[in-house]
Design an enzyme around this catalytic site. Structure first.
Site, mmCIF file in Angstrom:
data_model
loop_
_atom_site.group_PDB
_atom_site.id
_atom_site.type_symbol
_atom_site.label_atom_id
_atom_site.label_comp_id
_atom_site.label_asym_id
_atom_site.label_seq_id
_atom_site.Cartn_x
_atom_site.Cartn_y
_atom_site.Cartn_z
ATOM 1 N N SER A 170 -75.574 16.919 92.560
ATOM 2 C CA SER A 170 -76.724 16.463 91.774
ATOM 3 C C SER A 170 -76.604 17.000 90.361
ATOM 4 O O SER A 170 -75.753 16.548 89.602
ATOM 5 C CB SER A 170 -78.059 16.828 92.446
ATOM 6 O OG SER A 170 -78.219 18.216 92.585
ATOM 7 N N HIS A 196 -77.222 12.592 93.286
ATOM 8 C CA HIS A 196 -78.629 12.401 92.947
ATOM 9 C C HIS A 196 -78.732 11.921 91.508
ATOM 10 O O HIS A 196 -78.392 12.639 90.573
ATOM 11 C CB HIS A 196 -79.404 13.719 93.099
ATOM 12 C CG HIS A 196 -79.498 14.196 94.508
ATOM 13 N ND1 HIS A 196 -79.885 15.464 94.830
ATOM 14 C CD2 HIS A 196 -79.264 13.579 95.688
ATOM 15 C CE1 HIS A 196 -79.887 15.608 96.145
ATOM 16 N NE2 HIS A 196 -79.509 14.478 96.683
#
Length: 354
Positions: A170, A196
């Site tokens: 992420s 993400h």
């Protein structure tokens, strides 16, 4: 879940840089509602931002892409060269500017947030607050505008041993993935990535990766087989990505039922591979939170191999630390050693790793 600031912790100091008064007001209202954060300054363009940063010295700033007097990307490049600091890109026109937002992440921005979703989506506001809170403590690794290209090994030096690679990342993941995947040869191991990122950015991210590395990079879809030389990026949005019952057949998309904080979920990708764990290598890169820790634990326990990025090179050490602390990893590596580790574990020439 948002945790209240403790009596001994100071709120993270945030500067807002956006030419829209409406967006600035929305951002201020969102951040003022979180006790972990305090807005210490605003600026309507990069020239005002320069003075604001000098004056109030924020821990982290939000930055729009398109602004008057100087483009946000030009300002970011100057900022990272002259005064490196954590920056979170917040754009109200993500679909039009998605390529620029991805470029910003490669220049050193820590994260990107879709401002268009903030007004009517409490979950998006929560994610913005989380992104800024964690970004304020991030290690900013300046890329200088381009990713160093590793010399991809010749195909003659690599022969895939049948192991599939699953990667979760992420915050800081754009740069990390570019550097890891740049080691892959043309027939590198079949790889599925859960990053993400707002769904509007993911197609541009896949396009950018496809232009930077030797294997083919595409957004994951059920009709795409998972073969050597293929890298699939989870599309996010309303669906998670999971391995098919036979990984060689590719992936399946599973509708989000609201139980996962992030879409795509790294945990769902990893747990989907448990029935064929002996054929899988899980890799956990930089990122905040714990998404992926439970999946890595299950995959490792079922016989899968797991590699995590070390704290020194991670922009945010949340995800890797959660996996490492659980004991669910075989190797902890600095970022630039992860690509070679993947090739070692998935290369038929290395019988111990096969």
């Amino acid at each position: 879940m948002i945790q209240p600031a403790t009596a001994t912790s100071e709120p993270r100091r945030v500067g807002i840089i956006d030419d829209s008064r409406t967006i600035r007001a929305l951002l201020r209202a969102t951040l003022d509602a979180d006790p972990r954060l305090t807005v210490v300054g605003e600026a309507g363009d990069p020239y005002e931002a320069r003075e604001m940063i000098k004056s109030v010295n924020p821990d982290v700033v939000t930055l729009d892409v398109e602004m008057p007097r100087m483009n946000g990307l030009v300002f970011l490049e100057h900022l990272m060269r002259l005064r490196p600091m954590p920056v979170v890109m917040v754009s109200s026109r993500t679909r039009e500017n998605s390529e620029d937002a991805i470029h910003a992440l490669s220049l050193g921005a820590v994260d990107c947030v879709d401002a268009a979703r903030l007004q009517g989506d409490p979950l998006s506001r929560r994610r913005l607050s989380d992104a800024l809170f964690h970004a304020a403590s991030a290690k900013v690794h300046v890329r200088g505008g381009s990713t160093p290209r590793a010399e991809a090994p010749a195909s003659a030096d690599y022969r895939w041993n049948g192991r599939f690679v699953l990667i979760g990342s992420s915050t800081g993941g754009v740069d990390a993935l570019e550097r890891v995947l740049s080691h892959y040869p043309a027939d590198g191991p079949p790889t599925v990535v859960a990053q993400h990122m707002p769904p509007a950015f993911l197609q541009s991210f896949a396009n950018r990766l496809d232009s930077l590395i030797v294997p083919r990079v595409r957004l994951a879809a059920p009709e795409i087989p998972l073969t050597a030389g293929t890298v699939l990026i989870a599309p996010g949005g309303d669906h998670h990505v999971a391995l098919a019952a036979d990984a060689a057949q590719g992936v399946v998309l599973r509708p989000d039922d609201g139980t996962h904080l992030y879409v795509p979920s790294v945990d769902m990708l990893f747990t989907s591979a448990v029935p064929q764990a002996h054929r899988c290598l899980a890799v956990v890169l930089t990122g905040m939170g714990k998404d992926g820790a439970e999946g890595a634990k299950q995959l490792h326990g079922a016989g899968g191999h797991c590699v995590v990025q070390d704290a020194a090179t991670a922009v945010v050490d949340g995800k890797p630390k959660a996996v490492s602390d659980s004991g669910a990893c075989n190797e902890v590596c600095p970022l630039d050693a992860i690509g070679p580790a993947i090739l070692r574990v998935t290369n038929a020439a290395n019988r111990r790793s096969a």
